[in-house]
Design an enzyme around this catalytic site. Structure first.
Site, short mmCIF file in Angstrom:
data_model
loop_
_atom_site.label_atom_id
_atom_site.label_comp_id
_atom_site.label_asym_id
_atom_site.label_seq_id
_atom_site.Cartn_x
_atom_site.Cartn_y
_atom_site.Cartn_z
N GLU A 154 -5.11 25.35 2.56
CA GLU A 154 -3.64 25.39 2.52
C GLU A 154 -3.05 26.37 3.55
OE1 GLU A 154 -2.05 26.70 -1.28
OE2 GLU A 154 -0.14 25.71 -0.86
N GLU A 248 4.02 22.48 -7.75
CA GLU A 248 3.71 23.93 -7.79
C GLU A 248 5.05 24.62 -7.55
OE1 GLU A 248 0.25 26.55 -5.91
OE2 GLU A 248 1.96 26.28 -4.57
C1 LER Z 1 -0.94 28.29 -3.55
O1 LER Z 1 -0.99 26.91 -3.66
C2 LER Z 1 0.19 28.72 -2.75
O2 LER Z 1 1.04 27.97 -2.37
C3 LER Z 1 0.25 30.13 -2.41
O3 LER Z 1 1.54 30.51 -2.06
C4 LER Z 1 -0.28 31.00 -3.50
O4 LER Z 1 -0.72 32.18 -2.97
MN MN Z 2 0.89 25.83 -2.67
#
Ligand code: LER
Ligand code: MN
Length: 271
Positions: A154, A248
């Site tokens: 990510e 999220e």
């Molecule tokens: C996790 O998916 C994320 O987006 C981060 O900002 C968390 O540290």
């Molecule tokens: Mn995230």
């Protein structure tokens, strides 16, 4: 078809973080299913926090899948990072991620490397940090392959990492690896800060995006910020994305309302 998912955090130390449901996997699964979500994304303190047999029963009962499993507890609870200059700490970080891969793998759920990528600085150059990250992703990507799941990497916004912050840089980085089993996570919150255009960022990730964090500009549930979802949905369809849109987001104004808000926006824009 882009299926929907909603996050559930079992990490008390992450309280206040961007997760919709909290603490109770059973209640979260029940609520997610009632609202029509296809899956849950689990953020656990350790693999032992989730009983695999109980989770299996819960998923079958509610016709849910596990979209992904987070590894951020390694950083949040233990301060672990895959680019730690100390080899012993790096080995512990890698071992922690492996244990989370083994937790999600049997459910077909990939592990996400977010905050565990760390930040470079001090005596460590960006080049050295990226070399350590590349080596960790090579190893963990191949480790995930034995479960037939990818490893999800990510890119984060600049306040959370100084390694890779855009889809284009993420693609370039993945292209430099030998493994093809690492995919990118397009988190719309991070992209809103870093990309010139979120839709173009998604196009940049064509063929490499394996997961999407579906959230608004202010990290509230989709529809409660100023994100424009039509061009984002069009770009996802254009690149043939068929992974999850996983919420999220902050539990704003509360978990139930956040989940409801998310599924309404998902039904409106993504479904
Ligand atoms: C996790 O998916 C994320 O987006 C981060 O900002 C968390 O540290
Ligand atoms: Mn995230």
């Amino acid at each position: 078809m882009i299926p929907s998912a909603v996050t559930v955090s079992l990490v008390t130390q992450a309280r206040g973080g961007p997760f919709v449901f909290w603490d109770d996997l059973r209640a979260a699964a029940e609520k997610a299913a009632a609202l029509g979500f296809d899956a849950i994304e689990i953020f656990a303190p350790s693999p032992s926090a989730v009983n695999a047999d109980e989770l299996k029963v819960l998923l079958e009962r509610h016709h849910l899948k596990v979209a992904a499993v987070g590894t951020g507890a390694g950083m949040v609870i233990h301060g672990l990072s895959l680019i730690d200059p100390d080899p012993a700490q790096r080995a512990t970080a890698t071992e922690f991620v492996r244990s989370i891969i083994d937790m999600g793998g049997p459910f077909g759920a990939p592990a996400i490397i977010g905050s565990m990528q760390g930040k470079w600085g001090g005596d460590q150059s960006r080049e050295d940090a990226l070399a350590l990250l590349a080596s960790a992703l090579e190893e963990l990507g191949e480790y995930a392959a034995k479960h037939n799941v990818p490893l999800i990497y990510e890119p984060l916004n600049r306040y959370e990492t100084n390694l890779i912050c855009t889809m284009a840089d993420g693609v370039e980085f993945l292209k430099s690896l030998t493994t093809t089993n690492v995919k990118l996570l397009a988190d719309l919150f991070h992209m809103n800060i870093e990309e010139t255009s979120i839709a173009d960022g998604i196009r940049d990730g064509k063929g490499y995006i394996g997961h999407v964090h579906f959230v608004d500009s202010n990290r509230r549930p989709a529809g409660l910020g100023h994100m424009e979802y039509e061009p984002i949905a069009a770009a996802l369809n254009e690149i043939g994305y068929v992974g999850y849109a996983s919420a999220e987001a902050f539990a704003y104004p509360d978990p139930d309302a956040a989940a409801k808000q998310t599924i309404e926006s998902y039904n409106k824009y993504i479904k």
